[in-house]
Write a protein that holds these residues in place. Sequence first.
Motif, short mmCIF file in Angstrom:
data_model
loop_
_atom_site.label_atom_id
_atom_site.label_comp_id
_atom_site.label_asym_id
_atom_site.label_seq_id
_atom_site.Cartn_x
_atom_site.Cartn_y
_atom_site.Cartn_z
N ASP A 100 33.64 38.10 40.28
CA ASP A 100 32.98 37.30 41.30
C ASP A 100 33.08 35.82 40.92
O ASP A 100 33.59 35.48 39.84
CB ASP A 100 31.54 37.77 41.51
N PRO A 101 32.62 34.90 41.78
CA PRO A 101 32.75 33.47 41.47
C PRO A 101 32.08 33.03 40.19
O PRO A 101 32.41 31.97 39.64
CB PRO A 101 32.12 32.80 42.69
N ARG A 102 31.15 33.82 39.67
CA ARG A 102 30.46 33.47 38.42
C ARG A 102 31.08 34.15 37.20
O ARG A 102 30.55 34.09 36.11
CB ARG A 102 28.97 33.83 38.53
N GLY A 103 32.20 34.84 37.42
CA GLY A 103 32.90 35.44 36.30
C GLY A 103 32.45 36.84 35.93
O GLY A 103 32.96 37.41 34.96
N ALA A 104 31.51 37.40 36.66
CA ALA A 104 31.04 38.75 36.37
C ALA A 104 31.97 39.77 37.02
O ALA A 104 32.42 39.58 38.15
CB ALA A 104 29.61 38.94 36.88
N PRO A 105 32.27 40.87 36.33
CA PRO A 105 33.19 41.87 36.90
C PRO A 105 32.52 42.70 37.99
O PRO A 105 31.32 42.93 37.99
CB PRO A 105 33.54 42.73 35.69
N TYR A 106 33.33 43.15 38.94
CA TYR A 106 32.91 44.16 39.90
C TYR A 106 34.11 45.06 40.19
O TYR A 106 35.24 44.73 39.85
CB TYR A 106 32.34 43.55 41.18
N TRP A 107 33.84 46.21 40.78
CA TRP A 107 34.89 47.22 40.97
C TRP A 107 34.94 47.69 42.41
O TRP A 107 33.91 47.78 43.09
CB TRP A 107 34.64 48.41 40.04
N TRP A 108 36.16 47.97 42.88
CA TRP A 108 36.37 48.42 44.26
C TRP A 108 37.15 49.73 44.21
O TRP A 108 38.27 49.78 43.70
CB TRP A 108 37.15 47.36 45.04
N LEU A 109 36.56 50.80 44.76
CA LEU A 109 37.21 52.10 44.74
C LEU A 109 38.43 52.10 45.66
O LEU A 109 38.34 51.72 46.83
CB LEU A 109 36.22 53.19 45.18
N GLU A 110 39.57 52.53 45.12
CA GLU A 110 40.79 52.58 45.91
C GLU A 110 40.72 53.65 46.99
O GLU A 110 41.14 53.45 48.12
CB GLU A 110 41.99 52.82 44.99
N VAL A 167 40.46 55.71 40.89
CA VAL A 167 41.01 54.40 40.53
C VAL A 167 40.11 53.32 41.10
O VAL A 167 39.91 53.24 42.32
CB VAL A 167 42.45 54.23 41.05
N TYR A 168 39.58 52.48 40.22
CA TYR A 168 38.75 51.35 40.62
C TYR A 168 39.48 50.05 40.27
O TYR A 168 39.89 49.85 39.13
CB TYR A 168 37.39 51.38 39.93
N ILE A 169 39.64 49.21 41.27
CA ILE A 169 40.26 47.91 41.05
C ILE A 169 39.19 46.95 40.53
O ILE A 169 38.13 46.80 41.14
CB ILE A 169 40.87 47.37 42.36
N GLU A 170 39.46 46.32 39.38
CA GLU A 170 38.48 45.40 38.78
C GLU A 170 38.79 43.97 39.18
O GLU A 170 39.94 43.52 39.11
CB GLU A 170 38.48 45.52 37.27
#
Length: 257
Positions: free
Chosen positions: A200-210, A194-197
């Motif tokens: 960033d401040p410029r609107g680009a997505p990034y993901w954080w592994l739960e 599960v990756y939380i989407e």
Amino acid sequence: MNVLLTNDDGIRAKGLRALYAALREAGHTVYVVAPMSQQSGVGHSLTVFEPVRATVIEEPDFTGTGVYGTPTDCVKLALGRLLPQKPDLVMSGINAGANVGPDILYSGTVGAATEAAHEELPSMAVSFDSFSHNTAPGMDLMPQARHAVSLAERMNWSAVGRRRVININYPACPLDEAAELCVCPQTTAVWKNVYIEREDPRGAPYWWLEGEIPPASIEPGSDKDLLNRGHITLTPLCFDFTDRDGLNALRCMRLQG
């Protein structure tokens, strides 16, 4: 004993400093060779395409060598170049966060201990089931550090076997509130993918592994189960990846073309 001390949280981490103090308090000679920066999750990775650099850190109550590299780099450099003699024991930790079940594959703490075990050295990885102890001002890990040092002193290392890592995990509570130490297997349960989407401040997505293990998949009596129930867990680890049953099965197959 002459002890090589390392970790994956970095040379300034509270867990490493606690083990250093406990080892010195017990009368051991301690050589610290640890990463200069956070190296959690790097596993057994090794620096091969750039030089490994190091710097000596001297403080009133601490001396060590900080390495710009991985925990495995630290152990290899220590054994190959930096230490005046082969250590009697290698300790890695105290890690921020448990290393149980699938964590063992990704852990730089266990990776460093594994490198030492491959060199036929008694090896112990030590972790505490909280990610906040490196930043919490009042968190004192000296009781856990003293307990881990006492375990290392009392361990019959010849009976443990060759190329083994003793993996210790402490529950997220004061030591005097922890349940008894249990020798146990690691869980075979794995993290759920599960990756939380986020953006960033410029609107680009990034993901954080739960990075969580589903509770229903944890075997009773395993390291994760017992740690969740407040026990100190001890698991011997070996890293012979050959599947003996698979080896025999494949030998019986007609695989030649």
